[in-house]
Design a protein around this motif. Sequence first.
Motif, short mmCIF file in Angstrom:
data_model
loop_
_atom_site.label_atom_id
_atom_site.label_comp_id
_atom_site.label_asym_id
_atom_site.label_seq_id
_atom_site.Cartn_x
_atom_site.Cartn_y
_atom_site.Cartn_z
N MET A 117 0.82 -1.21 0.00
CA MET A 117 0.00 0.00 0.00
C MET A 117 0.85 1.26 0.00
SD MET A 117 -3.15 -0.63 2.65
CE MET A 117 -3.36 1.15 2.74
N GLU A 142 1.12 5.63 0.45
CA GLU A 142 0.65 6.65 1.40
C GLU A 142 -0.65 7.29 0.94
OE1 GLU A 142 3.72 9.45 2.16
OE2 GLU A 142 5.06 7.99 3.13
N ASP A 149 -3.07 5.88 -0.77
CA ASP A 149 -4.15 4.95 -0.42
C ASP A 149 -4.49 5.07 1.06
OD1 ASP A 149 -4.63 3.71 -2.94
OD2 ASP A 149 -2.79 2.54 -2.70
N GLU A 150 -3.46 5.13 1.89
CA GLU A 150 -3.70 5.28 3.33
C GLU A 150 -4.49 6.55 3.62
OE1 GLU A 150 -0.73 4.31 6.40
OE2 GLU A 150 0.66 4.11 4.72
N TYR A 151 -4.12 7.63 2.97
CA TYR A 151 -4.79 8.91 3.21
C TYR A 151 -6.27 8.82 2.82
CZ TYR A 151 -6.16 13.78 2.64
OH TYR A 151 -6.82 14.97 2.72
N GLY A 166 -8.25 6.58 5.21
CA GLY A 166 -8.48 7.27 6.48
C GLY A 166 -9.53 8.36 6.36
N TRP A 208 -9.50 -4.00 6.71
CA TRP A 208 -9.72 -2.92 7.67
C TRP A 208 -10.21 -3.52 8.98
CZ3 TRP A 208 -14.72 -0.28 8.92
CH2 TRP A 208 -14.54 0.86 9.70
N ARG A 249 -1.03 -0.58 9.23
CA ARG A 249 -0.66 0.60 8.44
C ARG A 249 -1.11 1.88 9.13
NH1 ARG A 249 1.49 0.00 3.43
NH2 ARG A 249 2.09 2.12 3.95
N THR A 288 -4.85 4.17 9.93
CA THR A 288 -6.00 3.89 9.07
C THR A 288 -6.84 2.73 9.55
OG1 THR A 288 -4.75 2.37 7.68
CG2 THR A 288 -4.72 4.71 7.05
N VAL A 321 -5.98 -0.27 8.75
CA VAL A 321 -5.77 -1.29 7.73
C VAL A 321 -4.55 -2.14 8.09
CG1 VAL A 321 -5.18 -1.70 5.31
CG2 VAL A 321 -6.88 0.03 5.91
N GLU A 334 -2.00 -5.26 6.38
CA GLU A 334 -1.66 -5.83 5.08
C GLU A 334 -0.47 -6.77 5.18
OE1 GLU A 334 0.05 -3.55 2.00
OE2 GLU A 334 1.44 -2.48 3.31
#
Length: 732
Positions: free
Chosen positions: A104, A106, A108-110, A113, A142, A168, A171, A173, A175
């Motif tokens: 993943m 950053e 995607d993380e943003y 979130g 998640w 991660r 968030t 999440v 992985e």
Amino acid sequence: MALALQDAQDIVAGCHGDPFSVLGLHEADGKLVVRAFVPGAQSIDAIDPKTGRTIVRLAPVPGAAGLFEGVAGRRRKRFAYHLSVTRDGHQWSADDPYRFGPVMGEWDEYLIGEGTHRQLWHVLGAHVLKHEGVEGTHFAVWAPNAARVSIVGDFNTWDGRRHLLRRRGHTGVWETFVPAVGEGDVYKFEVLDSHRHLLPQKADPVGFGSEHPPRTGSVVRNLSGHEWTDNAWMTKRAALQRFDQPMSIYEVHLGSWRRVPEDGNRPLSYLEHAEQLVSYAKDMGFTHIELMPISEFPFDGSWGYQPVGLFAPTIRHGTPAEFRAFIEAAHKADIGVILDWVPGHFPEDAHGLAKFDGTALYEHADPKEGFHPDWNTMVFNYGRAEVSNYLIANALYWLQEHHVDGLRVDAVASMLYRDYSRKDGEWVPNKDGGRENLEAIAFLQNMNTTTYGEVDGIMTIAEESTAFPDVSAPTDAGGLGFGFKWNMGWMNDTLSYMAEDPVHRKYHHSKMTFGLHYAFSENFILPLSHDEVVHGKGSMIDKMPGQGADKFANLRAYYGFMWGHPGKKLLFMGCEFAQGAEWNHDSSLDWHLLDIDEHSGVQRLVRDLNTLYRDHPALYEQDAKPEGFEWIEENNGDESVLAWVRRGGDGASPMLVVCNFTPVERSERRIGVPEHGRWVERLNTNSEFYGGDGRGNMGGVDSDQVAASGRAQSIKITLPPLTTLFFELECD
């Protein structure tokens, strides 16, 4: 080597919250250290993947059975390696899943979130890919309140200590990348809650495949690489699905449309439906096939309305690739496909979304908000950004990944009202003290805005059974933003009227006319759905009064009334040939009834109604506009006669529809007409071709300057008993 005893014990116990900080390749005291955990291993070496030579021999960590570590000599740079394992006299080598970095990004993380990741399925779930030069599968899920998440399957003997996931950031999440796992492998997530209690193994909320019920595992399915062949349909779809186009929908339950008795009475596969169902719907003149839910579900008796695998086409009929082949076959035949979509609730099954990480994650914690009393199911928490994002991404997934043409959203009324099916004291008012579910309303508006904005030419349809305003109005005008709404009031009123003995119908005449008071307030679809032929309601033919031929005549006249009425059409499978028995999801439709003339006659009528409807713009172009409808006879309850004119756009010939809902013939009956000329009889539900006795108007009639029905000119017709007639003004 600075490995804390607690870290070692937590790795062995399978409860370490950050296993990637311990296992794999690490720098410790200026040296590179390899650590691996393989329960039952007798020896482990880190070997060069190209030469097979040993790079470092790992030694058992005292007091931590199965945990090994070793120092990589003088090496100063990180290196690729395999693990060579000996256990019970067997030796094998494999990639170490803990030597791989994150997949993943950053961004995607943003977005996750923030709750705005519109292509969530590209990140979460199981994805077959090559990562750092190695083939395998990336898993992401998640679970923000979990203490630990791992992936389990045959590839690790369902040992939740073997493949722990990496958290991660904030968030929620988790992985990991698991080498050598690929298409067809079965897996689940094993979760420890915040108190480190082991939860029931969970299916993947974004899994693309599932095992055959009653097994509940998710299955790795590779969605990439499909080359679509339906560009011709996709290019013209937007023009075909506008409000001013004909839409006749064939609602189908794939499990019971047709079965194969010589093969254990199994249902047809997606590929068999692609051939048989699509060709049948095409021959019958339907423009769309609507599938009852095909998102994976555990209980056959729910008909799919209690889904667990929202991203997985049910394996009951085949794989996702075979489902796509069905979609392509429909599109090749110029038939759109609509899916019943269920964002209103989900079942309590232990392997599903309920208490996914030990907390009320997808649902509300308070049962007054999070439990549905009608179906004993859980209600989504639409006010939580991640949950709303999950559902909207799911809608986009079906539309984008599988080229589905529309979503019919189930049970919208249950979403709109906090007190739906609840007694006083059993529901929580909204922030303003009202009964409306403001979060669900915002979710539906967001879903409609997003899907229409992201995918060209699609449509959304609301099954909404109340008088909630502006369901199909644009969101920027304060509406919910649906393209269409099922007209449940029309269905209830007209079926109630048809159930009456004809001698009593004059007392209920308004039930056939009331729908015109609000017919143009929404973009309506007239539904005769599965809900009307289950739970003791009987079949459509059973609802009709009388015996024998009268029952069929009533049904034919009613179908004529429906096809002549403003609104798009929907008919549940089997109703098109007057299925005699109530629908049973466990058995095939009674196709043998087509050997009986009365049943095959109804089938021929529906086919011809669809053809008439599609070929005459007056019957569809102005469905949602009052300019497209004109009453000729509205209040003739004593004769149970109705007459009206349908109009299309400029240049379209008007269509006169006349109904007689008594068993009395009205011979030489004058009906006022809006224009002078010859009115050609286009369809007569009393035709011998449909099972009637053939009385009619010899192809058409000419108007006279004789006043009738409040018009200066009229036509004199034979109006057979229990019949609907269609007349078109012949153009010069």
